[in-house]
Design an enzyme around this catalytic site. Structure first.
Site, PDB file in Angstrom:
ATOM      1  N   ASP A  18      48.534  18.631 104.243  1.00  0.00           N
ATOM      2  CA  ASP A  18      49.277  19.891 104.295  1.00  0.00           C
ATOM      3  C   ASP A  18      50.026  20.085 105.618  1.00  0.00           C
ATOM      4  OD1 ASP A  18      48.620  22.842 102.655  1.00  0.00           O
ATOM      5  OD2 ASP A  18      49.895  22.743 104.402  1.00  0.00           O
ATOM      6  N   SER A  52      53.711  23.278 102.486  1.00  0.00           N
ATOM      7  CA  SER A  52      52.749  23.671 101.460  1.00  0.00           C
ATOM      8  C   SER A  52      53.458  24.443 100.326  1.00  0.00           C
ATOM      9  CB  SER A  52      51.649  24.504 102.117  1.00  0.00           C
ATOM     10  OG  SER A  52      50.596  24.675 101.249  1.00  0.00           O
TER      11      SER A  52
END
Lengths: 420, 587
Positions: free
Chosen positions: B157, B38
């Site tokens: 993610d 991320s």
């Protein structure tokens, strides 16, 4: 205004009286409920329990965990007497390599918060190859009995220390290397202060409760109001209350939020369910140990009476070794501070790279090697001091021997073979 | 030594602080692999690509400010983080970013299909690299609805599976949450409780609770700047503790050293008591270490943060919105403002999509037309495009030249053959032999009724004149080929096929046989009847044949190599003679 206050004054006794009534009735109801609860047969408990746990399940899960130890492991309950309560209490103890009398010092392992003897799994094997190893569940944790502790921090400490002292007596140890992890480290230090004669070496693995709570917050930013509010609301709860509140979902909670704990044991424990279920059963039962811990703490995990401010009370001849994990949240600065406080005595600080708070499980080989080294050093020191005593003053030695023997007789008299 | 950055959304500014500290004091750490999930992957990529940190800070803060600008924060429809991020990354990274990142950058992503963690390390182009980073930053329903794809596989993610990828034992973990990481903030609360979420160990403390809420909802730039400062401080603390700060000269020496001794040294000092610096004698190093204690975040980053907070703090509107009542007002006006905003956003998006949409529409239109065409063709193929009829008719009329009709008592026979099974069309063969005036009729037809009717009529017209007609034989057949063809595509070929199969069919042959038989039977009867008496008639026949043109003539050679001629004459309309047909055999 005056009138009103007068009125209020008039009413107060009445309201107090009703309050007293309510309290006494509530107390009665609770008492009756407790008595009835005791009469509920065991087979029915399985039906009405909220948390899927029981003493038997804890036992089987511990057996499963301990089955991965290659050496012969002897487990027993040690009766520690009534202590400060009205009932007898017993502490679950496992011993390895304790049968033959060796001249090496025994190691006593004191587990941390919310765990039990099972989590020493990766250490007892290698530690016991040279010396006797004892590990026990502290009162209020795991398989030991769970008496209600005091709410006063010093008193709680004293109670723990007392139980350990009785345990030592019953098991028949004279001097030992005491290894405490986390909360166990705090209790071990407290014990060493109270009974320095029994400690050949104090090993503190990531000990809890050493640093003082900083008065000036070194915060980079102020927390918003609501966060403080939530924190304050959560403060009165026991740390692991969520686990018990979750009830049937508790075991999943352990799996979900502590997968790291299970991962540490993965190389040895083939059964992936073993460790989480052991941890769950350790903590899902009556949380008196947690209550005791809560009594010791203030403000989310800070000790009310931090050790660093009392460490000077420890007798100078007790050597200490701190073992910290490099990633641990435990502030290792206090270890170095201890070094400065105790300039005349032996204090060593070791940092295990790549290990977290559970040093003993994160890097077991390094940890075991370290402890082994410390124990060997303690052995040497012990032998040397014995020789010194022998050579310097014969009289003193005689008296001490007498004292020792009287102690050992004492142990034997207290010792109840049926319980072992 | 490898670095690993935890995913943390807008707390990424902490990573900026850590990165700036590393770049300043321990660039030797940055030559190895750097991993991240991320926001951590963005930080890792920035470090690898040597992006000026001031610039990246400006970008992050720009996003943060925009996310805070609207009443609904990042969930406001006008806030499209994916596009902002993409544009920012395109501008920020150098053209050879993928070459620098290959093998060094480890982007942790979660495969959407099975939720497994994947570490992406190979990138074909800059756009490819950016796509991978976007994958790692995709939070369903926050940044978008459909997950982006990298090399054809949908990812989201990395924080869902492994938020803090650990490459090996010598990985320095960086996390903005206080817990068990090498570099993480030390909270003033000292919690014994810890949880582990996707490999990131997080202590349960009030500060962490606050940080958690700030992952997706960025705080004020001032708080972000404090986080950045904290990152710098924590990283510095780590470097100090591990004695990783050296002067430039020592660094150079060290780097040449470590290449040779890397393996032996790393293993030995895994238990270390605050490791001794290799160049303790160096005054520069000591000086630098001392100076680091009072150092803080580099100027460029500070400036970027200042700019961002100025943007938020200055101006009348900002001043207005800082007051609670106005904030409340903006929240209350939300139900009225939101629909307008949504409409605007939709229009903007459509406007942006216009060129591509047009192309797409065109493409789709042609596609639709094509399919329509195809469908119509299909339908058409079911209808008869043309009728393939194959018909043949042979009319034979037989005369009785003797007046005496009693001698000829022909049996009446009727044969019909149905070939429904063979052709789906009806194939009827009728063989009719008249009673007095024998009619012989054989036909093969698709739709029997009208044709039959017609034929009947024609037979009737033929019939009233002759008195001496013994039999009228009308042989004919019609084959309707269409029904066999309808399923097939290549019609022409099929017509041919059917025609070819026509002769092969044995029952078909039967029909012809039967006709032939009937004919020959007729002929033999006829010959049998005329031969003895009809000598005088021959003259008559000769006459007609010489006078009239033959209606039909067959010339054929039989088995005995004799040419035979058969001529058929129509004599009814020119003369009153009832003779209709004459058949002769020339030997």
């Amino acid at each position: 205004m005056g009138n009103r206050s007068k009125q209020a004054d008039n009413f107060r006794p009445a309201s107090e009286a009703t309050e007293g009534w309510v309290v006494s009735i509530a107390g009665l109801v609770v008492n009756v409920f407790m008595i009835l609860w005791k009469f509920v047969p065991d087979w029915m408990m399985g039906w009405i329990r909220w948390c899927p746990t029981s003493v038997e399940e804890l036992e089987t899960s511990e057996m499963k965990v301990l089955s991965f130890i290659s050496r012969k492991c002897h487990g027993q309950f040690v009766n520690v007497g009534k202590l400060w309560t009205l009932e007898d209490h017993r502490m679950w103890t496992i011993k390895l390599n304790a049968d033959q009398r060796s001249d090496r010092l025994p190691v006593v392992l004191l587990h941390g918060f919310g765990s039990g003897v099972g989590l020493w799994l990766l250490n007892i094997d290698s530690l016991s190859s040279f010396r006797p190893v004892y590990a026990f569940d502290m009162l209020g944790f795991a398989r030991s009995s769970r008496p209600t502790f005091s709410t006063e921090p010093f008193e709680v400490e004293r109670q723990f220390v007392e139980s350990i002292e009785v345990w030592r007596n019953r098991v028949g140890l004279n001097r030992m290397v005491l290894l405490g992890h986390s909360l166990g480290g705090y209790i071990a230090t407290s014990y060493a202060m109270a009974h320095p004669d029994r400690i050949a070496h104090l090993i503190l693995a990531d000990p809890w409760g050493f640093p003082e709570r900083p008065i000036t917050t070194s915060h980079h930013y102020e927390l918003p109001m609501w966060v403080k509010l939530v924190a304050t609301m959560l403060r009165p709860f026991n740390p692991l209350a969520a686990l018990r509140v979750a009830g049937p979902w508790g075991p999943q909670l352990v799996d979900k939020f502590r997968p790291d704990l299970c991962q540490k044991f993965n190389p040895v424990v083939q059964d992936k369910e073993a460790i989480p279920s052991y941890i769950y059963h350790c903590n899902a039962q009556k949380p008196t140990g947690e209550e005791a811990f809560m009594a010791l703490t203030a403000h989310f995990g800070w000790a009310k009476h931090p050790m660093i401010s009392r460490i000077h009370q420890l007798r100078e001849d007790v050597p200490i070794t701190f073992i910290y994990g490099s990633r641990s949240w435990v502030d290792r600065q206090t270890g170095f501070q201890t070094k400065f406080v105790r300039l005349n005595s032996y204090v060593d600080v070791q940092v295990v790279q790549g290990a977290g708070h559970h040093v003993y499980a994160d890097r077991p080989e390094l940890f075991n090697a370290l402890v082994q080294k410390v124990c060997e050093r303690a052995d040497i020191v012990e032998n040397r001091s014995k020789q010194e005593i022998e050579t310097t003053s014969v009289q003193k030695q005689e008296t001490s021997v007498e004292k020792d023997s009287s102690d050992s007789i004492d142990i034997d008299s207290h010792f109840d073979p049926q319980l072992l | 030594m490898n670095l690993s950055f935890a995913g943390c959304g807008f707390l990424g500014l902490y990573h900026v602080g850590v990165a700036s500290c590393f770049r300043e004091y321990a660039p030797q750490v940055l030559v190895d692999k750097i991993a991240g999930a991320s926001a951590g992957s963005l930080a890792a990529c920035c470090l690898i690509c040597n992006v000026p940190l001031g610039e990246s800070t400006t970008d992050i803060l720009k996003i943060a400010v925009r996310a805070r600008a609207r009443a609904l924060g990042p969930f406001h429809p006008g806030f499209d983080i994916n596009t902002i991020l993409h544009d920012g990354l395109v501008n920020m990274f150098p053209e050879d970013a993928h070459l620098r990142s290959n093998g060094r950058l480890h982007v942790s992503v979660t495969r959407v299909s099975d939720g497994e963690n994947v570490l992406l390390t190979q990138f074909d182009s800059k756009e490819d690299l950016i796509q991978a980073l976007l994958c790692s930053c995709f939070i369903p329903f926050y940044t978008g609805i459909l997950p982006p794809k990298f090399h054809g596989v949908a990812y989201m993610d990395g924080g869902f599976s492994d938020n803090l990828p650990i490459l090996d034992e010598n990985t320095i973990t960086v996390s903005p949450f206080s817990g068990e990481s090498d570099i993480c903030p030390q909270d003033s609360s000292f919690s014994i409780m810890q949880i582990s979420l996707a490999n990131t160990k997080i202590a349960i403390t009030p500060s962490n609770l606050y940080r958690f809420t700030r992952i997706l909802f960025p705080p004020h730039p001032e708080i972000l700047s404090k986080m950045c400062q904290q990152g710098f401080d924590d990283a510095l603390k780590f470097l100090q503790r591990h004695n990783l700060i050296s002067c430039m000269r020592c660094l150079e020496v060290q780097s040449s050293f470590t290449v040779a001794e890397a393996d032996s040294s790393t293993e030995n000092d895994s238990i270390e008591n605050e490791p001794e610096h290799a160049y303790d004698g160096c005054i520069d190093c000591r000086y630098r270490k001392q100076m680091a204690l009072v150092d803080s975040v580099p100027e460029s980053v500070v400036k970027a943060i200042e700019n961002a907070s100025d943007q938020v703090n200055k101006g009348v509107i900002n001043w207005l919105f800082r007051h609670r009542p106005v904030k409340l007002l903006s929240l209350l006006s939300l139900p009225y403002v939101l629909p307008v905003d949504i409409v605007i956003v939709i229009f903007c998006k459509l406007w942006q999509l216009m060129p591509t949409l047009q192309k797409e529409l065109q493409k789709n239109l042609t596609k639709v037309l094509n399919t329509l065409n195809l469908v119509i063709n299909r339908l058409n193929s079911k209808r008869h495009m043309y009728s393939a009829k194959f018909s043949c008719q042979l009319a034979v009329t037989e005369y009785d030249y003797n007046r005496d009709e009693d001698t000829l008592a022909y049996p009446t026979c009727q044969r019909s053959l149905k070939y429904d099974e063979i052709f789906s069309s009806k194939l009827v063969s009728d063989l009719e032999l008249g009673r007095v005036k024998r009619k012989s009729y054989a036909g093969l037809q698709g739709d029997p009724s009208p044709i039959k009717h017609q034929r009947r009529r024609s037979i009737e017209t033929d019939m009233y004149i002759p008195e001496r007609v013994i039999s009228t034989m009308n042989l004919g057949f019609t084959v309707n080929l269409e029904s066999t063809i309808e399923t097939s595509k290549n019609k022409q070929q099929d017509v041919m096929d059917v025609l070819k199969s026509f002769g092969r069919d044995h029952s078909e042959l039967n029909a012809i046989d039967i006709t032939n038989k009937a004919l020959s039977w007729d002929l033999s009867k006829y010959q049998g009847s005329i031969d003895p008496q009809n000598a005088d008639n021959f003259e008559c026949i000769l006459e007609t044949t010489s006078k009239h043109e033959a209606l039909m003539a067959f010339y054929y050679m039989d088995e005995k190599m004799q040419v035979k001629v058969t001529e058929i004459f129509n004599i009814c309309d020119s003369t009153d003679k009832p003779v209709n047909e004459y058949d002769s055999v020339w030997k």
